[in-house]
Design a protein around this motif. Sequence first.
Motif, PDB file in Angstrom:
ATOM      1  N   LEU A 285     -14.339-122.013   7.102  1.00  7.75           N
ATOM      2  CA  LEU A 285     -12.999-122.428   7.506  1.00  7.75           C
ATOM      3  C   LEU A 285     -12.338-121.487   8.496  1.00  7.75           C
ATOM      4  CD1 LEU A 285     -11.794-123.586   3.995  1.00  7.75           C
ATOM      5  CD2 LEU A 285     -12.722-124.995   5.836  1.00  7.75           C
ATOM      6  N   GLU A 286     -11.528-122.081   9.342  1.00 11.55           N
ATOM      7  CA  GLU A 286     -10.567-121.430  10.233  1.00 11.55           C
ATOM      8  C   GLU A 286     -11.191-120.704  11.420  1.00 11.55           C
ATOM      9  OE1 GLU A 286      -6.328-119.101   9.660  1.00 11.55           O
ATOM     10  OE2 GLU A 286      -7.234-120.129   7.980  1.00 11.55           O
ATOM     11  N   GLY A 287     -12.491-120.725  11.571  1.00 10.35           N
ATOM     12  CA  GLY A 287     -13.104-120.067  12.723  1.00 10.35           C
ATOM     13  C   GLY A 287     -13.424-120.998  13.860  1.00 10.35           C
ATOM     14  N   GLY A 288     -13.148-122.301  13.676  1.00 12.14           N
ATOM     15  CA  GLY A 288     -13.498-123.274  14.704  1.00 12.14           C
ATOM     16  C   GLY A 288     -14.943-123.720  14.589  1.00 12.14           C
ATOM     17  N   TYR A 384     -20.195-127.604   7.566  1.00 14.10           N
ATOM     18  CA  TYR A 384     -18.922-128.136   8.058  1.00 14.10           C
ATOM     19  C   TYR A 384     -18.069-126.967   8.543  1.00 14.10           C
ATOM     20  CZ  TYR A 384     -20.169-132.554   5.817  1.00 14.10           C
ATOM     21  OH  TYR A 384     -20.802-133.716   5.470  1.00 14.10           O
ATOM     22  N   PHE A 385     -17.289-127.214   9.592  1.00 18.85           N
ATOM     23  CA  PHE A 385     -16.563-126.136  10.252  1.00 18.85           C
ATOM     24  C   PHE A 385     -15.089-126.496  10.401  1.00 18.85           C
ATOM     25  CE2 PHE A 385     -20.970-126.167  11.495  1.00 18.85           C
ATOM     26  CZ  PHE A 385     -21.351-124.838  11.365  1.00 18.85           C
ATOM     27  N   GLY A 386     -14.228-125.664   9.798  1.00 18.90           N
ATOM     28  CA  GLY A 386     -12.794-125.897   9.879  1.00 18.90           C
ATOM     29  C   GLY A 386     -12.245-125.544  11.245  1.00 18.90           C
ATOM     30  N   CYS A 387     -11.519-126.473  11.850  1.00 16.92           N
ATOM     31  CA  CYS A 387     -11.041-126.325  13.238  1.00 16.92           C
ATOM     32  C   CYS A 387      -9.537-126.509  13.301  1.00 16.92           C
ATOM     33  CB  CYS A 387     -11.695-127.372  14.134  1.00 16.92           C
ATOM     34  SG  CYS A 387     -13.494-127.347  14.127  1.00 16.92           S
ATOM     35  N   GLU A 388      -8.861-125.548  13.883  1.00 15.45           N
ATOM     36  CA  GLU A 388      -7.430-125.705  14.083  1.00 15.45           C
ATOM     37  C   GLU A 388      -7.155-126.698  15.211  1.00 15.45           C
ATOM     38  OE1 GLU A 388      -5.257-122.049  14.181  1.00 15.45           O
ATOM     39  OE2 GLU A 388      -6.474-121.175  12.588  1.00 15.45           O
ATOM     40  N   ILE A 411     -14.039-130.325  10.995  1.00 16.99           N
ATOM     41  CA  ILE A 411     -13.034-130.900  10.104  1.00 16.99           C
ATOM     42  C   ILE A 411     -11.657-130.369  10.487  1.00 16.99           C
ATOM     43  CG2 ILE A 411     -14.502-131.474   8.144  1.00 16.99           C
ATOM     44  CD1 ILE A 411     -13.880-128.777   6.906  1.00 16.99           C
ATOM     45  N   PHE A 412     -10.721-131.281  10.573  1.00 12.50           N
ATOM     46  CA  PHE A 412      -9.348-130.962  10.971  1.00 12.50           C
ATOM     47  C   PHE A 412      -8.699-130.044   9.940  1.00 12.50           C
ATOM     48  CE2 PHE A 412      -4.825-132.337  10.361  1.00 12.50           C
ATOM     49  CZ  PHE A 412      -4.304-131.716  11.486  1.00 12.50           C
ATOM     50  N   SER A 413      -8.173-128.929  10.422  1.00 15.86           N
ATOM     51  CA  SER A 413      -7.561-127.920   9.553  1.00 15.86           C
ATOM     52  C   SER A 413      -6.229-127.505  10.165  1.00 15.86           C
ATOM     53  CB  SER A 413      -8.486-126.704   9.427  1.00 15.86           C
ATOM     54  OG  SER A 413      -9.779-127.100   8.986  1.00 15.86           O
ATOM     55  N   SER A 414      -5.138-127.932   9.565  1.00 12.98           N
ATOM     56  CA  SER A 414      -3.825-127.716  10.177  1.00 12.98           C
ATOM     57  C   SER A 414      -3.445-126.243  10.223  1.00 12.98           C
ATOM     58  CB  SER A 414      -2.758-128.479   9.397  1.00 12.98           C
ATOM     59  OG  SER A 414      -2.496-127.838   8.148  1.00 12.98           O
ATOM     60  N   ASP A 415      -3.818-125.474   9.203  1.00 16.84           N
ATOM     61  CA  ASP A 415      -3.403-124.078   9.038  1.00 16.84           C
ATOM     62  C   ASP A 415      -1.897-123.944   8.888  1.00 16.84           C
ATOM     63  OD1 ASP A 415      -4.384-121.487   8.605  1.00 16.84           O
ATOM     64  OD2 ASP A 415      -3.787-120.848  10.605  1.00 16.84           O
ATOM     65  N   THR A 451     -13.385-138.747   8.278  1.00 18.20           N
ATOM     66  CA  THR A 451     -14.714-139.026   7.729  1.00 18.20           C
ATOM     67  C   THR A 451     -15.456-137.766   7.317  1.00 18.20           C
ATOM     68  OG1 THR A 451     -14.841-140.981   9.161  1.00 18.20           O
ATOM     69  CG2 THR A 451     -16.893-140.206   8.168  1.00 18.20           C
ATOM     70  N   ASN A 452     -15.431-136.743   8.154  1.00 14.43           N
ATOM     71  CA  ASN A 452     -16.188-135.533   7.829  1.00 14.43           C
ATOM     72  C   ASN A 452     -15.660-134.844   6.577  1.00 14.43           C
ATOM     73  OD1 ASN A 452     -17.887-135.943   9.986  1.00 14.43           O
ATOM     74  ND2 ASN A 452     -16.887-134.465  11.327  1.00 14.43           N
ATOM     75  N   ALA A 453     -14.353-134.839   6.391  1.00 17.44           N
ATOM     76  CA  ALA A 453     -13.783-134.244   5.183  1.00 17.44           C
ATOM     77  C   ALA A 453     -14.186-135.042   3.947  1.00 17.44           C
ATOM     78  CB  ALA A 453     -12.259-134.167   5.298  1.00 17.44           C
TER      79      ALA A 453
END
Length: 488
Positions: A285-288, A384-388, A411-415, A451-453
Amino acid sequence: MSSHRSPAEVRSSVKHPIIDADGHWIEYGPVFAERMRKVAGDKAADGFIASQQRIPDALKLSIAERKQRGIAMEGYWSRQSTNTRDRATAMMPRMLYDRLDELGIDFGVIYPTAGLGIPRIADDETRRAVIRGFNIVTAEYFAKLSDRLTPAAVIPMWTPEEAIEELEFCTRQLGTKVGMFGGGFARRIPLGKDLDATLGRFAVTYENLGIDSPYDYDAVWQKCRELQMAPTFHAGGRGFGLRNSPSNFTFNHIGHFAAAGHSIAKGLFLGGVTRRFPDMNFAFLEGGVGWGCQLFADLIEHWERRGAKGIAYMDPKKLDRKMLRSLVDKYGYDEMAAELDKRDGWPSAEEDNLTGGMPVLDDFAACKIARKEDWVDLYARPYYFGCEADDRMNVTAFGKANPFGARINAIFSSDIGHFDVPDMLSPVPEAHELVEDELITPDDFRDFTFTNAVRLWGQQNPRFFEGTVVAKEAAAVLNVAPAKVAAE
């Protein structure tokens, strides 16, 4: 906000829910600690309070003092202040719940803020007490919001035994569905065991859970499989190694999530974890996602050179020393010829056998790669990769440049809740700008924000979205009827 559209307008324009795979809340320390004291005792509460002093203590030092001690500059003024409403939203889960439609989010997975560092508490008894109390109190805060929000529990990973114990407790007693697994934490090397704390923190290796660990974590992955939980990592590398500036927080912050995720992802892959557990999903998560695409290509290129076939090509025994000697004579390098004669060729027999004690000369042996599809099955599918939202590198997940045309799971990650989101109304519109700029398609956006989440958590736990506002749409993605899910 760089977009003129509101989150609600974006949400109404798409035909699918939007899942926030990594939002944050800000635990209000004084109250949170006392609630921990009531449910888990003084060691949990006092240990939690002490763990929160690392950043304030670093900021109390002068630049010269941080430089002398090798302490990194931390982030001052890292909480939302101008937008008081957003600050309150981050502090109070019920307020976040009430604002989800305004933010354009249907369902959110919420990670901690104060809890991010507690998996790294060094003392075993304190760490376990703090994490247990933290997870209980967190579950209480979110107990009546589960149709639209679910919190991540902290899973310590210093040993497989403590990880399994907390997994069992959280899933069976608290109903936890998401785990934030520890990783990237420091372990003192044996030669540094007698150093004091000031110097000893530099005599460490960092745990990546897949290779070179003092423990075998396969029992943890097996327990995750049994409990139907996908491990997600929110590890960081700020203040370590090349990110240890005593004066500049941005220098330390840029890339640190990616660096920590990079290490864990490599370790799991090269350690054969994704081969032995082909049905497990893992998120970083959070590294793009840009680093994830780069690592995918780098692993393939290294396999071509350092896999069994590639490394055999470099075997020193295959060197034709007579030809080498004749070519040196031909081009007139007399000094080189004389030295070769002394050494009976080059490399020497001793150098020929320098393989570091490795029994198998194949860095990818645990992966058992035999066909190109293995790369998709062992990397592109389970990771899976968390992306801001404002990260332009998100487009790389959907581009044609990835090896074998693979789509990498962004995966969409609002932060929301953290300093890099000054306005909670911005993440959804910013994410959709990639569609408006024709850099990704509406189908890509659906995968990114929904979908990815669903696959990350739902493939691991078909009942994950049961009872949520996105249950019907999630079941369609997983090809599981809601009634069937409820009966399982």
